[in-house]
Design a protein around this motif. Sequence first.
Motif, short mmCIF file in Angstrom:
data_model
loop_
_atom_site.label_atom_id
_atom_site.label_comp_id
_atom_site.label_asym_id
_atom_site.label_seq_id
_atom_site.Cartn_x
_atom_site.Cartn_y
_atom_site.Cartn_z
N GLY A 8 24.55 -11.21 42.12
CA GLY A 8 24.45 -12.11 43.02
C GLY A 8 23.07 -11.83 43.93
O GLY A 8 22.50 -12.51 44.02
N TYR A 9 23.24 -10.69 44.07
CA TYR A 9 22.24 -10.08 45.12
C TYR A 9 20.80 -10.15 44.29
O TYR A 9 19.78 -10.20 44.87
CB TYR A 9 22.32 -8.80 45.79
N ILE A 10 20.95 -9.85 43.05
CA ILE A 10 19.67 -9.57 42.20
C ILE A 10 19.23 -11.16 42.08
O ILE A 10 18.01 -11.42 42.09
CB ILE A 10 20.06 -9.25 40.54
N TYR A 11 20.19 -12.10 41.53
CA TYR A 11 19.52 -13.47 41.49
C TYR A 11 19.24 -14.14 42.98
O TYR A 11 18.46 -15.05 42.97
CB TYR A 11 20.87 -14.34 41.04
N LEU A 12 19.51 -13.75 44.08
CA LEU A 12 19.34 -13.92 45.46
C LEU A 12 17.66 -13.61 45.43
O LEU A 12 16.79 -14.43 45.95
CB LEU A 12 19.96 -13.44 46.54
N SER A 13 17.42 -12.29 45.08
CA SER A 13 15.88 -11.77 45.17
C SER A 13 15.08 -12.71 44.25
O SER A 13 13.99 -13.03 44.51
CB SER A 13 15.93 -10.35 44.86
N PRO A 34 0.06 -13.65 44.13
CA PRO A 34 0.64 -12.99 42.96
C PRO A 34 1.55 -13.62 42.44
O PRO A 34 2.31 -14.65 42.77
CB PRO A 34 1.21 -11.76 44.01
N ASP A 35 1.95 -13.19 40.93
CA ASP A 35 2.99 -13.91 40.34
C ASP A 35 4.34 -13.12 40.78
O ASP A 35 4.67 -12.09 40.23
CB ASP A 35 2.88 -13.52 38.89
N TRP A 36 4.92 -13.71 41.88
CA TRP A 36 5.97 -13.04 42.43
C TRP A 36 7.24 -12.89 41.66
O TRP A 36 7.89 -11.75 41.62
CB TRP A 36 6.45 -13.69 43.72
N ALA A 37 7.44 -13.97 40.76
CA ALA A 37 8.67 -14.14 40.04
C ALA A 37 8.71 -12.91 38.95
O ALA A 37 9.57 -12.16 38.69
CB ALA A 37 8.84 -15.41 39.32
N LEU A 38 7.40 -12.87 38.25
CA LEU A 38 7.26 -11.86 37.41
C LEU A 38 7.36 -10.30 37.89
O LEU A 38 8.19 -9.49 37.40
CB LEU A 38 5.76 -12.02 36.65
N LEU A 39 6.53 -10.13 39.22
CA LEU A 39 6.87 -8.81 39.61
C LEU A 39 8.33 -8.57 39.95
O LEU A 39 8.75 -7.14 39.75
CB LEU A 39 6.04 -8.91 41.00
N VAL A 40 9.24 -9.36 40.22
CA VAL A 40 10.46 -9.04 40.53
C VAL A 40 11.25 -8.79 39.58
O VAL A 40 11.99 -8.01 39.32
CB VAL A 40 11.24 -10.02 41.38
N ILE A 41 10.79 -9.48 38.35
CA ILE A 41 11.61 -9.20 37.16
C ILE A 41 11.24 -7.97 36.53
O ILE A 41 12.11 -7.36 36.03
CB ILE A 41 11.20 -10.35 36.25
N ARG A 50 20.10 -2.93 32.03
CA ARG A 50 21.25 -3.45 31.18
C ARG A 50 21.61 -4.59 32.05
O ARG A 50 22.37 -5.62 31.35
CB ARG A 50 22.43 -2.44 31.37
N LYS A 51 21.33 -5.00 33.24
CA LYS A 51 21.64 -6.13 33.85
C LYS A 51 20.57 -7.23 34.12
O LYS A 51 20.93 -8.57 33.94
CB LYS A 51 22.08 -5.77 35.39
N VAL A 52 19.27 -6.92 33.86
CA VAL A 52 18.08 -7.88 34.06
C VAL A 52 17.30 -7.53 32.95
O VAL A 52 16.85 -6.38 32.90
CB VAL A 52 17.47 -7.88 35.51
N SER A 53 17.06 -8.38 31.82
CA SER A 53 16.04 -7.94 30.76
C SER A 53 15.60 -9.37 30.43
O SER A 53 15.30 -10.42 31.27
CB SER A 53 16.83 -7.39 29.74
N ILE A 54 15.56 -9.29 29.22
CA ILE A 54 14.73 -10.36 28.51
C ILE A 54 15.18 -12.05 28.70
O ILE A 54 14.71 -12.80 29.03
CB ILE A 54 14.60 -10.48 26.95
N GLY A 55 16.82 -12.13 28.74
CA GLY A 55 17.48 -13.24 28.94
C GLY A 55 17.27 -13.77 30.21
O GLY A 55 16.80 -14.97 30.53
N ALA A 57 14.71 -12.91 32.16
CA ALA A 57 13.37 -13.16 32.34
C ALA A 57 12.94 -14.65 31.75
O ALA A 57 12.24 -15.18 32.05
CB ALA A 57 12.48 -11.99 31.48
N PHE A 58 13.51 -14.80 30.53
CA PHE A 58 13.43 -16.15 29.83
C PHE A 58 13.86 -17.27 30.77
O PHE A 58 13.20 -18.32 31.13
CB PHE A 58 14.04 -16.24 28.74
N VAL A 59 14.97 -17.17 31.61
CA VAL A 59 15.59 -18.20 32.38
C VAL A 59 14.61 -18.07 33.68
O VAL A 59 14.55 -19.43 34.07
CB VAL A 59 16.99 -17.89 32.72
N VAL A 60 14.33 -17.29 34.38
CA VAL A 60 13.35 -17.37 35.30
C VAL A 60 11.81 -17.77 34.88
O VAL A 60 11.45 -18.73 35.55
CB VAL A 60 13.18 -15.84 36.03
N GLY A 61 11.50 -17.60 33.79
CA GLY A 61 10.23 -18.17 33.47
C GLY A 61 10.41 -19.50 33.13
O GLY A 61 9.67 -20.47 33.40
#
Length: 160
Positions: A8-13, A34-41, A50-55, A57-61
């Motif tokens: 939840g905290y990761i998704y909040l960031s 700057p590309d804030w979303a990509l920098l945070v990803i 193991r928690k934040v990866s390609i899937g 990144a795809f959803v945030v993209g």
Amino acid sequence: MRPAQGLGYIYLSLLAALLLTIIPLPYQMTLFRPDWALLVIIYWTLALPRKVSIGTAFVVGFLTDILVGTVLGVNALAFSVVSFIVAANYLKIRNFSMLQQALLVAMFLALYQLLLFWLSHFLTGVNFRPGYLWPVLTGMLAWPWLFWLLRRYRRQLKIQ
């Protein structure tokens, strides 16, 4: 702390990064955003692959595509490609100095911008302008500060 609470905290960031992506700026400043979303990803993929990866990144993209108004899937694909490269090499990248990481992040951001241009060129026929690469420089300069901020956030909230 439960693992779901950490997510939840990761998704909040990530939500904060998406808000920084769409916040209105004067026209002259939008070229340098700057590309804030990509920098945070990139940060979360380095810190917790193991928690934040390609899937994620795809959803945030995809959300970035919706919020910015680009062709659906362009940012999603570019975020996924960058996230894949970071996830595949996260152990090496973690051991780099902050200067080396900033230069590597600049290369990731340049890859992202060039993928965006390439896909947009074939889909809508846009032409390349050197101004597309300004976010690479500003993202590289923002990386040490963002890394420090998110690392502090992760440690204070004990996100694992």
